[in-house]
Write a protein that holds these residues in place. Structure first.
Motif, PDB file in Angstrom:
ATOM      1  N   ALA A  73      30.664   2.361-124.873  1.00 50.26           N
ATOM      2  CA  ALA A  73      29.716   2.930-123.915  1.00 50.26           C
ATOM      3  C   ALA A  73      30.447   3.417-122.676  1.00 50.26           C
ATOM      4  N   GLN A  74      30.064   4.577-122.200  1.00 57.98           N
ATOM      5  CA  GLN A  74      30.617   5.086-120.945  1.00 57.98           C
ATOM      6  C   GLN A  74      30.057   4.309-119.754  1.00 57.98           C
ATOM      7  N   ASP A  75      28.783   3.912-119.845  1.00 60.60           N
ATOM      8  CA  ASP A  75      28.123   3.189-118.756  1.00 60.60           C
ATOM      9  C   ASP A  75      27.873   1.748-119.208  1.00 60.60           C
ATOM     10  N   VAL A  76      28.896   0.920-119.077  1.00 60.76           N
ATOM     11  CA  VAL A  76      28.816  -0.477-119.521  1.00 60.76           C
ATOM     12  C   VAL A  76      27.671  -1.202-118.818  1.00 60.76           C
ATOM     13  N   GLU A  77      27.500  -0.962-117.543  1.00 62.64           N
ATOM     14  CA  GLU A  77      26.458  -1.646-116.772  1.00 62.64           C
ATOM     15  C   GLU A  77      25.061  -1.329-117.305  1.00 62.64           C
ATOM     16  N   LYS A  78      24.807  -0.074-117.642  1.00 68.94           N
ATOM     17  CA  LYS A  78      23.492   0.327-118.151  1.00 68.94           C
ATOM     18  C   LYS A  78      23.201  -0.322-119.505  1.00 68.94           C
ATOM     19  N   VAL A  79      24.190  -0.351-120.378  1.00 69.54           N
ATOM     20  CA  VAL A  79      24.002  -0.961-121.696  1.00 69.54           C
ATOM     21  C   VAL A  79      23.849  -2.478-121.551  1.00 69.54           C
ATOM     22  N   ARG A  80      24.649  -3.086-120.673  1.00 71.91           N
ATOM     23  CA  ARG A  80      24.523  -4.528-120.414  1.00 71.91           C
ATOM     24  C   ARG A  80      23.119  -4.848-119.915  1.00 71.91           C
ATOM     25  N   ALA A  81      22.587  -4.043-118.998  1.00 76.37           N
ATOM     26  CA  ALA A  81      21.244  -4.268-118.454  1.00 76.37           C
ATOM     27  C   ALA A  81      20.180  -4.187-119.548  1.00 76.37           C
ATOM     28  N   PHE A  82      20.354  -3.263-120.496  1.00 75.20           N
ATOM     29  CA  PHE A  82      19.422  -3.130-121.613  1.00 75.20           C
ATOM     30  C   PHE A  82      19.357  -4.429-122.417  1.00 75.20           C
ATOM     31  N   TYR A  83      20.512  -4.942-122.817  1.00 74.50           N
ATOM     32  CA  TYR A  83      20.548  -6.141-123.666  1.00 74.50           C
ATOM     33  C   TYR A  83      20.130  -7.401-122.920  1.00 74.50           C
ATOM     34  N   THR A  84      20.460  -7.501-121.652  1.00 76.46           N
ATOM     35  CA  THR A  84      20.038  -8.690-120.902  1.00 76.46           C
ATOM     36  C   THR A  84      18.535  -8.660-120.642  1.00 76.46           C
ATOM     37  N   ALA A  85      17.982  -7.477-120.349  1.00 76.36           N
ATOM     38  CA  ALA A  85      16.543  -7.375-120.072  1.00 76.36           C
ATOM     39  C   ALA A  85      15.701  -7.555-121.327  1.00 76.36           C
ATOM     40  N   PHE A  88      16.664  -8.801-124.485  1.00 69.15           N
ATOM     41  CA  PHE A  88      16.919  -9.955-125.338  1.00 69.15           C
ATOM     42  C   PHE A  88      17.273 -11.234-124.588  1.00 69.15           C
ATOM     43  N   ASP A  89      17.202 -11.224-123.263  1.00 70.00           N
ATOM     44  CA  ASP A  89      17.526 -12.413-122.452  1.00 70.00           C
ATOM     45  C   ASP A  89      18.930 -12.938-122.733  1.00 70.00           C
ATOM     46  N   LEU A  90      19.865 -12.048-123.019  1.00 71.40           N
ATOM     47  CA  LEU A  90      21.247 -12.476-123.234  1.00 71.40           C
ATOM     48  C   LEU A  90      21.916 -12.767-121.905  1.00 71.40           C
ATOM     49  N   ASP A  91      22.859 -13.679-121.918  1.00 69.10           N
ATOM     50  CA  ASP A  91      23.605 -14.063-120.718  1.00 69.10           C
ATOM     51  C   ASP A  91      24.956 -13.365-120.703  1.00 69.10           C
ATOM     52  N   VAL A  92      25.376 -12.942-119.526  1.00 74.36           N
ATOM     53  CA  VAL A  92      26.713 -12.376-119.363  1.00 74.36           C
ATOM     54  C   VAL A  92      27.692 -13.551-119.321  1.00 74.36           C
ATOM     55  N   VAL A  93      28.596 -13.606-120.291  1.00 74.08           N
ATOM     56  CA  VAL A  93      29.560 -14.707-120.348  1.00 74.08           C
ATOM     57  C   VAL A  93      30.969 -14.255-119.961  1.00 74.08           C
ATOM     58  N   ASP A 140      32.764 -10.588-117.801  1.00 78.42           N
ATOM     59  CA  ASP A 140      32.563  -9.237-117.288  1.00 78.42           C
ATOM     60  C   ASP A 140      33.781  -8.812-116.487  1.00 78.42           C
ATOM     61  N   PHE A 141      34.498  -7.813-117.001  1.00 77.69           N
ATOM     62  CA  PHE A 141      35.647  -7.249-116.303  1.00 77.69           C
ATOM     63  C   PHE A 141      35.366  -5.826-115.849  1.00 77.69           C
ATOM     64  N   GLY A 142      34.111  -5.391-115.900  1.00 74.13           N
ATOM     65  CA  GLY A 142      33.764  -4.034-115.519  1.00 74.13           C
ATOM     66  C   GLY A 142      33.880  -3.070-116.682  1.00 74.13           C
ATOM     67  N   TRP A 143      35.030  -3.003-117.297  1.00 69.82           N
ATOM     68  CA  TRP A 143      35.250  -2.109-118.442  1.00 69.82           C
ATOM     69  C   TRP A 143      34.762  -2.737-119.750  1.00 69.82           C
ATOM     70  N   ILE A 144      34.575  -4.051-119.751  1.00 66.13           N
ATOM     71  CA  ILE A 144      34.022  -4.770-120.896  1.00 66.13           C
ATOM     72  C   ILE A 144      33.133  -5.888-120.369  1.00 66.13           C
ATOM     73  N   SER A 145      32.005  -6.042-121.016  1.00 63.88           N
ATOM     74  CA  SER A 145      31.069  -7.111-120.663  1.00 63.88           C
ATOM     75  C   SER A 145      30.650  -7.774-121.968  1.00 63.88           C
ATOM     76  N   THR A 146      30.751  -9.090-122.035  1.00 63.20           N
ATOM     77  CA  THR A 146      30.372  -9.833-123.238  1.00 63.20           C
ATOM     78  C   THR A 146      29.106 -10.629-122.943  1.00 63.20           C
TER      79      THR A 146
END
Length: 117
Positions: A12-24, A26-31, A33-39
């Motif tokens: 993804a070019q916009d990691v933050e936008k995709v991360r926000a989608f999955y957290t909102a 599916f209630d996933l937790d960010v475990v 986050d280095f900016g360029w990759i978020s797990t």
């Protein structure tokens, strides 16, 4: 040999936008986050599975990811409330799952499902 983990990587070019989608959705937790990759993680153990398919069933495309949830109707409602376009409406399939399809902001096709009881 034992498989310890399989990780789905979403380019993804916009990691933050995709991360926000999955957290909102599916209630996933960010475990991590280095900016360029978020797990993201759920905090639950899940079986390791890889599916190989020529179609997604019922004439649908093969999804990039299948995400099994405990309440697919609640996730479907949440997706609609968040304004995400549903690509394949929620339905009960003949092989015993209730599911729907939508795309994440990176364009990945998601099969969101729950097995019947």
């Amino acid at each position: 040999m034992a498989i310890k983990r399989i990780v789905a990587n979403i380019g993804a070019q916009d990691v933050e936008k995709v991360r926000a989608f999955y957290t909102a959705l599916f209630d996933l937790d960010v475990v991590m986050d280095f900016g360029w990759i978020s797990t993201l993680a759920s905090g639950f153990d899940a079986p390791v599975q890889i599916s190989i398919a020529s179609e997604g069933g019922s004439g649908t495309l093969v999804p990039d990811l299948s995400i099994e949830v405990d309440d697919v109707d609640a996730v479907h409602r949440r997706a609609q409330e968040l304004g995400y376009a549903i690509e394949y409406g929620i339905c009960d399939e003949p092989w015993g799952v209730r599911r729907f399809y939508l795309r994440d902001p990176a364009g990945k096709l998601l099969n969101v499902l729950a097995h019947g009881s």
